[in-house]
Design an enzyme around this catalytic site. Structure first.
Site, PDB file in Angstrom:
ATOM      1  N   ARG A 239     -63.478   7.425 -74.526  1.00 34.83           N
ATOM      2  CA  ARG A 239     -63.396   7.704 -75.959  1.00 34.83           C
ATOM      3  C   ARG A 239     -64.753   7.969 -76.607  1.00 34.83           C
ATOM      4  NH1 ARG A 239     -59.889   2.920 -78.159  1.00 34.83           N
ATOM      5  NH2 ARG A 239     -60.293   2.040 -76.099  1.00 34.83           N
TER       6      ARG A 239
ATOM      7  N   GLY B  13     -59.057  -2.932 -62.610  1.00 37.62           N
ATOM      8  CA  GLY B  13     -58.736  -4.100 -63.409  1.00 37.62           C
ATOM      9  C   GLY B  13     -59.881  -5.072 -63.536  1.00 37.62           C
TER      10      GLY B  13
ATOM     11  N   GLY C 206     -55.313  -8.238 -75.893  1.00 31.55           N
ATOM     12  CA  GLY C 206     -54.492  -9.252 -75.250  1.00 31.55           C
ATOM     13  C   GLY C 206     -54.267 -10.385 -76.239  1.00 31.55           C
TER      14      GLY C 206
ATOM     15  N   ASN D  67     -65.805   1.197 -78.364  1.00 30.89           N
ATOM     16  CA  ASN D  67     -64.989   2.134 -77.591  1.00 30.89           C
ATOM     17  C   ASN D  67     -65.279   3.578 -77.949  1.00 30.89           C
ATOM     18  OD1 ASN D  67     -63.317   0.237 -76.048  1.00 30.89           O
ATOM     19  ND2 ASN D  67     -62.615  -0.393 -78.078  1.00 30.89           N
TER      20      ASN D  67
HETATM   21  C1  UD1 Z   1     -59.416  -6.476 -72.039  1.00 26.41           C
HETATM   22  C2  UD1 Z   1     -58.508  -7.685 -71.835  1.00 26.41           C
HETATM   23  C3  UD1 Z   1     -57.804  -8.004 -73.140  1.00 26.41           C
HETATM   24  C4  UD1 Z   1     -58.813  -8.255 -74.243  1.00 26.41           C
HETATM   25  C5  UD1 Z   1     -59.773  -7.080 -74.338  1.00 26.41           C
HETATM   26  C6  UD1 Z   1     -60.873  -7.427 -75.290  1.00 26.41           C
HETATM   27  C7  UD1 Z   1     -57.763  -7.609 -69.524  1.00 26.41           C
HETATM   28  C8  UD1 Z   1     -56.655  -7.248 -68.617  1.00 26.41           C
HETATM   29  N1  UD1 Z   1     -57.553  -7.381 -70.797  1.00 26.41           N
HETATM   30  O1  UD1 Z   1     -58.589  -5.390 -72.354  1.00 26.41           O
HETATM   31  O2  UD1 Z   1     -56.988  -9.148 -72.981  1.00 26.41           O
HETATM   32  O3  UD1 Z   1     -58.143  -8.469 -75.457  1.00 26.41           O
HETATM   33  O4  UD1 Z   1     -60.357  -6.780 -73.061  1.00 26.41           O
HETATM   34  O5  UD1 Z   1     -61.688  -6.311 -75.485  1.00 26.41           O
HETATM   35  O6  UD1 Z   1     -58.762  -8.098 -69.069  1.00 26.41           O
HETATM   36  N2  UD1 Z   1     -63.883  -3.257 -66.724  1.00 26.41           N
HETATM   37  C9  UD1 Z   1     -64.426  -3.226 -65.475  1.00 26.41           C
HETATM   38  N3  UD1 Z   1     -63.631  -2.885 -64.423  1.00 26.41           N
HETATM   39  C10 UD1 Z   1     -62.334  -2.546 -64.586  1.00 26.41           C
HETATM   40  C11 UD1 Z   1     -61.778  -2.590 -65.888  1.00 26.41           C
HETATM   41  C12 UD1 Z   1     -62.587  -2.952 -66.930  1.00 26.41           C
HETATM   42  O7  UD1 Z   1     -65.601  -3.510 -65.285  1.00 26.41           O
HETATM   43  O8  UD1 Z   1     -61.677  -2.233 -63.592  1.00 26.41           O
HETATM   44  C13 UD1 Z   1     -64.743  -3.628 -67.847  1.00 26.41           C
HETATM   45  C14 UD1 Z   1     -64.917  -2.483 -68.837  1.00 26.41           C
HETATM   46  O9  UD1 Z   1     -66.065  -1.728 -68.544  1.00 26.41           O
HETATM   47  C15 UD1 Z   1     -65.054  -3.198 -70.164  1.00 26.41           C
HETATM   48  C16 UD1 Z   1     -64.256  -4.480 -69.959  1.00 26.41           C
HETATM   49  O10 UD1 Z   1     -64.131  -4.654 -68.576  1.00 26.41           O
HETATM   50  O11 UD1 Z   1     -66.371  -3.560 -70.442  1.00 26.41           O
HETATM   51  C17 UD1 Z   1     -62.903  -4.421 -70.631  1.00 26.41           C
HETATM   52  O12 UD1 Z   1     -62.165  -3.368 -70.087  1.00 26.41           O
HETATM   53  P1  UD1 Z   1     -61.111  -2.600 -70.945  1.00 26.41           P
HETATM   54  O13 UD1 Z   1     -60.456  -1.604 -70.087  1.00 26.41           O
HETATM   55  O14 UD1 Z   1     -61.722  -2.136 -72.191  1.00 26.41           O
HETATM   56  O15 UD1 Z   1     -60.075  -3.783 -71.239  1.00 26.41           O
HETATM   57  P2  UD1 Z   1     -59.051  -3.839 -72.397  1.00 26.41           P
HETATM   58  O16 UD1 Z   1     -57.864  -3.038 -72.023  1.00 26.41           O
HETATM   59  O17 UD1 Z   1     -59.712  -3.557 -73.672  1.00 26.41           O
HETATM   60 CA    CA Z   2     -61.947  -2.375 -74.513  1.00 26.39          CA
END
Ligand code: UD1
Ligand code: CA
Length: 491
Positions: A19, A84, A147, A235
């Site tokens: 985004r 994840g 979440g 974001n």
């Molecule tokens: C996540 C949480 C959610 C919370 C939110 C707060 C989970 C499943 N969900 O959701 O409960 O309310 O953050 O912002 O954890 N990342 C990685 N590897 C991955 C996926 C993500 O390093 O495979 C990192 C991303 O770079 C980011 C963070 O984790 O910094 C959060 O990832 P994002 O995909 O934004 O999670 P949300 O769906 O926002």
């Molecule tokens: Ca996020």
């Protein structure tokens, strides 16, 4: 031992950040002069943790390189193709010592306002309460997308449900998961092994660890934060600007509380590492960037941009741009001056209006007051450089250096064709084109001698207003009365 430290902090930064619509990875965008991931690393370091790891995947090399430039003790952990936040943490733990024990904190690389102090408080509360999992939560008016924290009848945290997986009833919950946690590392390892992909996104969710730990009889708690900004992530660029403004507000407030007057914090931008001495005043429209340091009792602004610049006590800088410059105590700069790298202005010195300097060492109380280019030059203490002087430092191939000695005087509109040495106590006549050195006590006159040719205008510009004016003036001069005294009607 004072406050207990976490064994490690893992900063998750593997996500793509689509985004942002940018060719630059999201966590490398800046606020307050520091990339987003840099803020996360600073907060992590603020805990005194022995290990700080950053989990990377998207644009891996650029993110890893920048992170190690910021902090060479960092552990870079690569996430594989499994998606994840749970997988990200697993990969992070995999890069830390296998026998790690104690507390592990998890934060995000795109949540820049979270402070080290908050992480210290989280760790302390986590340990004091003997918790296995502490999840940082916040109450939001609009929790959409986050979440949700599901609590049981006794108000204890039961599980976290992602927005996409939540029921209508769960979506009305306004307590959200910030994504920041403290874990007992052994409980975390054990729970991670059971995290599956049975959810709307088919990803391995770190949030599942909460319910898994609960089910295993481990104490789980919520660490509720009132300061919502600290849980906000970036974001897109709209959020980048919003968090940047809030960070700046906090930085300005910190300086004001420490004794700096900031007339208009809304138009004043100060990077995180800038220092400002007591009783200094910052006027509107000013940007203090990078490693800039300002002494006490200085006045900066309005409309000044300083990057990596040092300003001494009591100096005044008005409507100027400076980069990698040093401005001495009590010196004055501006308005409309451009100080490029390598400018050093001595104490009580002056760089005035429409002056550009570069690699210019200007001594104590020396003055370069008007309309000058001073590049590659050393100007001695107390010297005066006349209006419109140009140090012509470039011959089309190479740059050359000139010197003006102590208490010397360069007349207005001089071109110093470098390299030239003007000694201490020497003068240069106005309008000179100086190509040779000047010895102490000499005056150099390096221009054509003035020649006046009688009658030229009437001969060569006959019939013009100038010719008429010349004739009239000469008539008055020769046989008419003196104009200033004879008219007699001026008061
Ligand atoms: C996540 C949480 C959610 C919370 C939110 C707060 C989970 C499943 N969900 O959701 O409960 O309310 O953050 O912002 O954890 N990342 C990685 N590897 C991955 C996926 C993500 O390093 O495979 C990192 C991303 O770079 C980011 C963070 O984790 O910094 C959060 O990832 P994002 O995909 O934004 O999670 P949300 O769906 O926002
Ligand atoms: Ca996020």
């Amino acid at each position: 031992m004072s406050t207990p430290r976490p064994a490690a902090v893992l900063v998750l930064a593997a996500g793509e950040g689509t985004r942002m619509r940018s060719t630059t990875p999201k966590v490398l965008h800046h606020i307050g002069g520091v990339p987003l991931v840099g803020h996360a690393i600073r907060a992590a370091r603020g805990t005194g943790a022995q290990h700080v790891g950053v989990v990377v995947r998207h644009d891996r090399d650029r993110v890893a390189e920048l992170c190690t430039t910021l902090d060479d003790r960092l552990v870079i952990a690569d996430q594989d193709e499994v998606k994840g936040t749970a997988r990200a943490v697993e990969c992070g733990l995999g890069a830390l010592p296998a026998d790690l024990s104690g507390t592990v904190l998890v934060t995000y690389g795109d949540v820049p306002l979270l402070t080290g102090d908050t992480l210290v408080e989280l760790t302390a509360a986590h340990l004091e309460t003997g918790s296995a999992v502490s999840v940082v939560t916040a109450h939001l008016a609009d929790p959409t997308g986050y979440g949700r924290v599901v609590r049981d009848a006794n108000g204890r945290v039961e599980q976290i449900v992602e927005h996409k997986d939540a029921t209508e009833a769960q979506r009305t919950i306004t307590e959200i998961n910030s994504g920041i946690y403290a874990f007992d590392v052994s409980v975390l390892r054990e729970a991670l092994a059971s995290v599956g992909t049975d959810n709307a996104q088919g990803e391995r969710y770190l949030t599942d660890v909460v319910a898994l730990a609960r089910a295993a009889g481990r104490p789980v708690r919520a660490h509720v934060l009132d300061d919502l900004w600290q849980t906000e992530g970036v974001n897109d660029r709209v959020q980048l600007a919003a968090l940047g403004r809030e960070l700046n507000r906090r930085i300005c407030e910190g300086h004001m509380r420490a004794g700096v007057t900031i007339v208009d914090p809304a138009t004043t931008w100060i990077d995180v590492d800038v220092t400002i001495g007591q009783d200094s005043t910052v006027l509107p429209g000013t940007q203090l960037l990078g490693g800039t340091t300002i002494g006490a009792d200085a006045v900066i602004g309005p409309e000044v941009t300083l990057r990596d610049t040092e300003v001494g006590d009591g100096a005044e800088v008005t409507r100027a741009v400076a980069n990698l410059a040093v401005i001495g105590a009590g010196a004055t700069v501006g308005p409309y001056s451009f100080l490029r790298p390598g400018t050093r202005l001595g104490a009580r010195g002056k760089i005035g209006g429409f002056v550009e300097t570069k690699n210019a060492d200007i001594g104590e109380a020396a003055k370069v007051p008007h309309l000058t280019y001073a590049g590659d030059v050393t100007i001695g203490e107390g010297a005066n450089i006349g209006a419109g002087t140009i140090f012509a430092n470039y011959d089309g191939v190479a740059k050359h250096h000139s010197t003006v000695g102590r208490h010397s005087f360069v007349g207005s509109s001089t071109v110093v064709v470098s390299p030239v040495d003007v000694a201490d106590g020497a003068y240069v006549a106005a309008g000179s084109a100086l190509t040779q050195d000047v010895e102490p006590g000499q005056i150099a006159v390096a221009r054509g001698r003035q020649r006046n040719i009688d009658g030229w205008v009437e001969r060569s510009r006959a019939g013009t207003a100038a010719a008429t004016a010349a004739r009239e003036a000469r008539a008055r001069h020769t046989d008419g009365p003196e104009p200033a005294t004879s008219e007699g009607n001026a008061s």
